[in-house]
Design an enzyme around this catalytic site. Structure first.
Site, PDB file in Angstrom:
ATOM      1  N   ASP A  90     -13.821  24.839 -24.435  1.00 61.22           N
ATOM      2  CA  ASP A  90     -13.995  23.676 -23.741  1.00 61.22           C
ATOM      3  C   ASP A  90     -14.738  23.565 -22.717  1.00 61.22           C
ATOM      4  O   ASP A  90     -13.951  24.543 -21.922  1.00 61.22           O
ATOM      5  CB  ASP A  90     -13.067  22.254 -24.202  1.00 61.22           C
ATOM      6  CG  ASP A  90     -13.117  21.116 -24.515  1.00 61.22           C
ATOM      7  OD1 ASP A  90     -14.501  20.925 -24.213  1.00 61.22           O
ATOM      8  OD2 ASP A  90     -12.181  20.103 -24.940  1.00 61.22           O
ATOM      9  N   LYS A  91     -14.450  22.467 -21.975  1.00 59.99           N
ATOM     10  CA  LYS A  91     -15.216  21.421 -20.408  1.00 59.99           C
ATOM     11  C   LYS A  91     -14.165  20.200 -19.634  1.00 59.99           C
ATOM     12  O   LYS A  91     -13.964  19.687 -21.235  1.00 59.99           O
ATOM     13  CB  LYS A  91     -16.465  22.425 -20.117  1.00 59.99           C
ATOM     14  CG  LYS A  91     -16.745  21.690 -18.608  1.00 59.99           C
ATOM     15  CD  LYS A  91     -17.543  20.164 -18.920  1.00 59.99           C
ATOM     16  CE  LYS A  91     -17.802  19.410 -17.948  1.00 59.99           C
ATOM     17  NZ  LYS A  91     -17.731  17.623 -18.329  1.00 59.99           N
ATOM     18  N   HIS A  92     -13.535  20.512 -18.333  1.00 60.48           N
ATOM     19  CA  HIS A  92     -12.998  18.844 -18.177  1.00 60.48           C
ATOM     20  C   HIS A  92     -13.754  18.963 -17.126  1.00 60.48           C
ATOM     21  O   HIS A  92     -13.584  20.193 -16.075  1.00 60.48           O
ATOM     22  CB  HIS A  92     -11.855  19.118 -18.091  1.00 60.48           C
ATOM     23  CG  HIS A  92     -11.115  17.785 -17.479  1.00 60.48           C
ATOM     24  ND1 HIS A  92     -11.135  17.063 -18.083  1.00 60.48           N
ATOM     25  CD2 HIS A  92     -10.317  17.359 -16.857  1.00 60.48           C
ATOM     26  CE1 HIS A  92     -11.233  15.430 -17.822  1.00 60.48           C
ATOM     27  NE2 HIS A  92     -10.734  16.416 -16.408  1.00 60.48           N
ATOM     28  N   SER A  93     -14.276  17.649 -16.231  1.00 53.91           N
ATOM     29  CA  SER A  93     -14.538  17.895 -14.597  1.00 53.91           C
ATOM     30  C   SER A  93     -13.309  16.371 -14.808  1.00 53.91           C
ATOM     31  O   SER A  93     -12.733  16.073 -15.277  1.00 53.91           O
ATOM     32  CB  SER A  93     -15.643  16.901 -15.100  1.00 53.91           C
ATOM     33  OG  SER A  93     -16.351  16.402 -13.476  1.00 53.91           O
ATOM     34  N   THR A 130     -17.537   9.688 -20.249  1.00 54.24           N
ATOM     35  CA  THR A 130     -18.435  10.553 -20.769  1.00 54.24           C
ATOM     36  C   THR A 130     -18.352   9.603 -22.390  1.00 54.24           C
ATOM     37  O   THR A 130     -18.942   9.363 -23.491  1.00 54.24           O
ATOM     38  CB  THR A 130     -17.820  11.950 -22.229  1.00 54.24           C
ATOM     39  OG1 THR A 130     -18.060  12.516 -20.750  1.00 54.24           O
ATOM     40  CG2 THR A 130     -18.285  12.451 -22.609  1.00 54.24           C
ATOM     41  N   ARG A 178       2.412   5.978 -14.495  1.00 58.49           N
ATOM     42  CA  ARG A 178       2.624   6.245 -12.599  1.00 58.49           C
ATOM     43  C   ARG A 178       1.273   5.370 -12.734  1.00 58.49           C
ATOM     44  O   ARG A 178       1.453   5.125 -10.619  1.00 58.49           O
ATOM     45  CB  ARG A 178       1.480   7.573 -13.454  1.00 58.49           C
ATOM     46  CG  ARG A 178       3.041   8.851 -13.518  1.00 58.49           C
ATOM     47  CD  ARG A 178       1.551  10.197 -14.348  1.00 58.49           C
ATOM     48  NE  ARG A 178       0.721   9.988 -12.587  1.00 58.49           N
ATOM     49  CZ  ARG A 178      -0.406  11.159 -13.478  1.00 58.49           C
ATOM     50  NH1 ARG A 178      -0.829  11.519 -14.645  1.00 58.49           N
ATOM     51  NH2 ARG A 178      -1.055  11.351 -12.150  1.00 58.49           N
ATOM     52  N   SER A 193      -1.366  16.717 -16.731  1.00 62.73           N
ATOM     53  CA  SER A 193      -2.222  15.627 -17.318  1.00 62.73           C
ATOM     54  C   SER A 193      -3.262  15.848 -17.879  1.00 62.73           C
ATOM     55  O   SER A 193      -3.776  15.996 -19.346  1.00 62.73           O
ATOM     56  CB  SER A 193      -2.012  13.832 -16.596  1.00 62.73           C
ATOM     57  OG  SER A 193      -2.738  13.099 -17.408  1.00 62.73           O
ATOM     58  N   LYS A 197      -3.579  17.612 -22.492  1.00 62.90           N
ATOM     59  CA  LYS A 197      -4.693  16.763 -23.609  1.00 62.90           C
ATOM     60  C   LYS A 197      -5.672  17.939 -24.200  1.00 62.90           C
ATOM     61  O   LYS A 197      -5.419  18.305 -25.241  1.00 62.90           O
ATOM     62  CB  LYS A 197      -5.411  15.953 -23.362  1.00 62.90           C
ATOM     63  CG  LYS A 197      -4.288  14.562 -22.945  1.00 62.90           C
ATOM     64  CD  LYS A 197      -5.430  13.486 -22.359  1.00 62.90           C
ATOM     65  CE  LYS A 197      -6.240  13.523 -21.484  1.00 62.90           C
ATOM     66  NZ  LYS A 197      -4.898  13.312 -20.008  1.00 62.90           N
ATOM     67  N   LYS A 198      -5.755  19.054 -22.800  1.00 63.55           N
ATOM     68  CA  LYS A 198      -7.121  19.938 -23.219  1.00 63.55           C
ATOM     69  C   LYS A 198      -6.322  20.792 -23.778  1.00 63.55           C
ATOM     70  O   LYS A 198      -6.922  21.508 -24.836  1.00 63.55           O
ATOM     71  CB  LYS A 198      -7.908  20.406 -21.704  1.00 63.55           C
ATOM     72  CG  LYS A 198      -8.693  19.398 -21.505  1.00 63.55           C
ATOM     73  CD  LYS A 198      -9.769  19.015 -21.718  1.00 63.55           C
ATOM     74  CE  LYS A 198     -11.333  18.383 -21.566  1.00 63.55           C
ATOM     75  NZ  LYS A 198     -12.110  18.336 -22.566  1.00 63.55           N
TER      76      LYS A 198
END
Length: 453
Positions: A90-93, A130, A178, A193, A197-198
């Protein structure tokens, strides 16, 4: 939740600058997830962490506790016919403007033998989301059942969906608190955070795209680098090998920003209707790192060669089409995008007040112009107009004049178009500069790799 120590005593310890044990952190996160900690206590804990920070061991423990606060997906050995024969990647930005990497990277990795259970989010502030982009596709279900999600990952190799109630429930509550207690900008809370999730998706490897520049979440290069290094270190210590790229966001990544217009850009890239450009370079670099981490390629050159072959052959586009159809979207989206994607009634060019070259851009302001058009949210309850946005956005160094506009605005009305045009003229600086006189920022500024212990 049964606490071995009173939660207020644990909060007091953090308030006074003490380090909390993994057991104490686990109890507090468990109390956040099941509601046994009150909103006041959660807010006090968040403020204590915001003011005093956390050491590396605490941040790892917080991330693992958030990950484990709900279901952690498993993809092998369950006897459900879902034993995946390839790596789960997976990828996250950290977000930006014109950043539609996920729409291309997920299917591309799937076409190379990886499996991508991508849990994504909505837009925040000036950054696009997304999920908002995918909802521009008629019928696309961002919240499928657990069984449908898992089956689609197995069958198509990729499914991009929203966070379920079962994944990292502690994060959902902690983030909401928060947001209203001015404790969002805390590195341990940001990292836990993102990663909670990832990592709950049962990944074999993760790649992070951390932005820097005028459109980035973090305000300075130093802060962006610190976030990239911390994410890579914490995720790896939590058991998931992670690579973090530091990439430029001093201008939109794609020459467009919006929802439907970005889906169309992704389709054009997957179909090889467009070649080159910043978007392809960042996506290709991130994808190569994932192939290496997932042992789907022996070296960097081999990873790039595999990616290029799977894009040119149409295999990546085919995976995207299977994902869209599998989640309720039209089966012929790639062949007939103009039939399915919404289009704004007003489309017109935005010209600069003077001719010259683009020398600087306030990318955050460009993103906010899309919000002004209705393509983003000022409040969480706001509805989004998926048809609006910007296309043909001039890049740094481009010449603009009476023929070449700064961008084309897609709006619901002439009044909206004029407001967005005014914002764009303020956001994009044009000067009389000779060709080659604009120093372009480095697109890939650093690569930080960490292996799991």
């Amino acid at each position: 939740m049964t606490f071995r120590a009173l939660p207020q005593e644990l909060i007091r310890a953090k308030r006074d600058g003490q380090a909390l044990s993994p057991e104490a952190i686990g109890e507090l996160v468990g109390g956040i997830a099941d509601g046994s900690l009150s909103d006041a206590q959660v807010g006090a804990l968040a403020m204590a962490i915001f003011l005093n920070g956390m050491n590396a061991a605490e941040t790892v423990a917080l991330t693992e506790a958030v990950r484990d606060s709900g279901e952690v997906l498993a993809w092998r050995g369950l006897g459900e016919g879902l034993d995946l024969p390839g790596p789960v990647l997976d990828k996250h930005s950290t977000g930006g403007v014109g950043d539609l990497v996920s729409l291309v990277l997920g299917p591309w990795i799937a076409a190379c033998g990886g499996y991508v259970p991508m849990v994504s989010g909505r837009g925040l502030g000036h950054t696009g989301g997304t999920l908002d982009k995918l909802e521009a596709i008629p019928g696309y279900d961002i919240a499928p059942s657990r069984d449908r999600f898992r089956a689609l990952v197995r069958e198509a190799g990729v499914a991009i969906v929203g966070q379920t109630a079962e994944l990292a429930p502690a994060d959902r509550r902690l983030y909401a608190i928060r947001d209203v207690t001015a404790t969002v900008e805390s590195l341990p809370l940001i990292v836990s955070s993102i990663l909670g999730k990832k990592l709950a998706c049962g990944l074999d490897a993760l790649v992070m795209d951390v932005k820097t520049g005028s459109g980035a979440f973090m305000p300075t290069l130093e802060k962006s680098r610190e976030l990239a290094q911390t994410i890579a270190e914490v995720a790896s210590r939590a058991g998931t090998p992670t690579t973090a790229l530091l990439t430029d966001m001093s201008q939109p990544l794609a020459p467009c920003a919006g929802n439907a217009v970005e889906v169309r850009e992704a389709i054009d890239l997957l179909l090889c209707n467009k070649r080159g450009g910043r978007l392809l370079e960042v996506t290709r670099t991130l994808a190569a790192e994932l192939l290496l981490a997932g042992r789907l390629a022996r070296d960097h050159e081999g990873a790039l060669a595999l990616l290029d072959e799977r894009l040119a052959s149409g295999a990546a586009a085919e995976r995207f089409a299977r994902m869209v159809a599998g989640l309720g979207g039209p089966a012929d989206l790639l062949e007939r995008p103009e039939r399915h994607l919404p289009r704004a009634p007003v489309v017109r060019p935005v010209h600069a007040a003077r001719g010259g070259r683009v020398t600087r851009m306030d990318t955050r302001a460009v993103g906010l112009a899309v919000v002004t058009l209705g393509g983003g949210r000022r409040a969480p309850s706001d509805a989004i107009d998926h048809s609006v946005g910007l296309t043909g956005i001039a890049a740094l160094g481009d010449a603009v004049d009476g023929e070449r506009p700064l961008a084309w605005v897609h709006a619901a009305s002439e009044a909206d178009a004029e407001r967005a045009a005014s914002q764009l003229r303020e956001a994009i600086e044009v000067n009389d500069v000779a060709p080659g006189g604009v120093v372009l920022p480095t697109l890939i500024q650093d690569v930080i790799r960490r292996e799991a212990p």
